[in-house]
Design a protein around this motif. Sequence first.
Motif, PDB file in Angstrom:
ATOM      1  N   ASP A  89       0.824  -1.204   0.000  1.00 61.64           N
ATOM      2  CA  ASP A  89       0.000   0.000   0.000  1.00 61.64           C
ATOM      3  C   ASP A  89       0.857   1.252   0.000  1.00 61.64           C
ATOM      4  O   ASP A  89       0.452   2.291  -0.539  1.00 61.64           O
ATOM      5  CB  ASP A  89      -0.929   0.020   1.220  1.00 61.64           C
ATOM      6  N   LYS A 134       4.128  -0.875   3.938  1.00 61.03           N
ATOM      7  CA  LYS A 134       2.817  -1.320   4.421  1.00 61.03           C
ATOM      8  C   LYS A 134       2.328  -2.370   3.425  1.00 61.03           C
ATOM      9  O   LYS A 134       1.961  -2.066   2.296  1.00 61.03           O
ATOM     10  CB  LYS A 134       1.847  -0.137   4.474  1.00 61.03           C
ATOM     11  N   ASP A 141      -1.746  -7.076   2.842  1.00 66.37           N
ATOM     12  CA  ASP A 141      -2.471  -8.073   3.631  1.00 66.37           C
ATOM     13  C   ASP A 141      -2.113  -8.049   5.113  1.00 66.37           C
ATOM     14  O   ASP A 141      -2.453  -8.969   5.858  1.00 66.37           O
ATOM     15  CB  ASP A 141      -2.232  -9.470   3.059  1.00 66.37           C
ATOM     16  N   LEU A 142      -1.423  -6.994   5.554  1.00 65.10           N
ATOM     17  CA  LEU A 142      -1.079  -6.860   6.972  1.00 65.10           C
ATOM     18  C   LEU A 142      -1.650  -5.556   7.515  1.00 65.10           C
ATOM     19  O   LEU A 142      -1.638  -4.532   6.821  1.00 65.10           O
ATOM     20  CB  LEU A 142       0.439  -6.879   7.173  1.00 65.10           C
ATOM     21  N   PRO A 143      -2.117  -5.556   8.758  1.00 64.32           N
ATOM     22  CA  PRO A 143      -2.695  -4.335   9.334  1.00 64.32           C
ATOM     23  C   PRO A 143      -1.650  -3.328   9.802  1.00 64.32           C
ATOM     24  O   PRO A 143      -1.968  -2.164  10.040  1.00 64.32           O
ATOM     25  CB  PRO A 143      -3.516  -4.861  10.517  1.00 64.32           C
ATOM     26  N   CYS A 144      -0.385  -3.775   9.936  1.00 68.08           N
ATOM     27  CA  CYS A 144       0.661  -2.893  10.469  1.00 68.08           C
ATOM     28  C   CYS A 144       1.752  -2.699   9.427  1.00 68.08           C
ATOM     29  O   CYS A 144       1.811  -3.404   8.414  1.00 68.08           O
ATOM     30  CB  CYS A 144       1.258  -3.481  11.744  1.00 68.08           C
TER      31      CYS A 144
END
Length: 398
Positions: A230, A256, A259-262
């Motif tokens: 992202d 970022k 597929d990861l929130p962090c």
Amino acid sequence: MRNAPSNRRENGAAMRLTKINYSQFKGSPQQWLLSDLLLGQSNLIVGKNASGKSRTLSIIRGLGMMLSGKQKPEFQSGNYDAVFDDEGKTVRYYLEYMDRKVVREEVTVNGKPLLVRGAGGKGEIFHEKENKKLEFQTPETDLAAFARRDSIQHSFLEPLGEWGAGVRHYAFGGLMGREHIALLVKDGPEADPADANAVIGLFRKGEKDHPDTFAEAVRQDMCAIDYPLDSVGVRSPTMLTVQSPFTVAPTVLFVKEADLPCETEQFEMSQGMFRALAIVIHINYAILASKPSCMVIDDIGEGLDFDRSCKLIDLVRRKVRQSTAQLIMTTNDRFVMNKVPLKEWSVLQRAGNLVDVRNYENSKQIFDEFEYTGLSNFDFFATDFLDEKAKEEVVAHE
């Protein structure tokens, strides 16, 4: 010319290395010879272990460093014979040195000698305003091709210096700067694009010089090699405590992942992912800045899986084709070999201290015959096809 550069020089060095021979300690038990390495815009150098692949890239890097004035003759002995194409003009540069002192140096353009010097640093150089050769003397430890650069009197030396300054060398199998952090000081020195480890500073420089395109180009290229991101950026590390006498906060790269929130900082990335990110940052900056003349990547694809290795090769070759840069890569990776056409290959074959080169230009029949076998490119390297055909050539010649 340095005082009034042409658009060509502003838009990127167009001169390209087309052939190089190199030797060390010629005639002695320590001699090492590289014979007739022919190069196009995109090149892949392959060979068995200890055949001289990494050494060949170091030779090209060393020539660039010397012509740009970044270093003097580094080893006790060296003999370069390099041929360049400069927009249709043939430029030949010959350098021989012993005990780190230049004993012979020549620059010819289209066969016309414009600089000739021998032992003791004495020689003759063509002065363009006077339209004649004049004597000169340069310290024996210095290259006249760099020391005598003058865009008014000796403009023929400018392309050599620009080529040397534009050589970029990346050891993809190494850390690529992953262990480095940056202390970004206001009005401090900018990152050196030729420093393969200066990834953080170079990313910041890319954002500064190309605020609308650079970071997004890096992100898109990472997505193209199957690292969906992202965003990409720099920040103070949260996973690392740095003890520093400076009041400036340390800075690291982060991404970022989609597929990861962090966010993931550079020390948390896999080595393969960071290598890919580093090379993408370097290539995008070099091409956007229109500065590279020769991009040299050792062990490209090392540490990447099949899919990402193939996609990285496609990406790098495509970007180079869209620029004025030249690409020279090495590999032992079968995935990489299968992605690069045989016509871009140079196969190194070492017999003792002699490294011979086979490529499409000097072995066209052998390369063409292999294409009819239906085997993969890797089989050309892994089987004895090349050796057997070379033996057949010798027998036919006898």
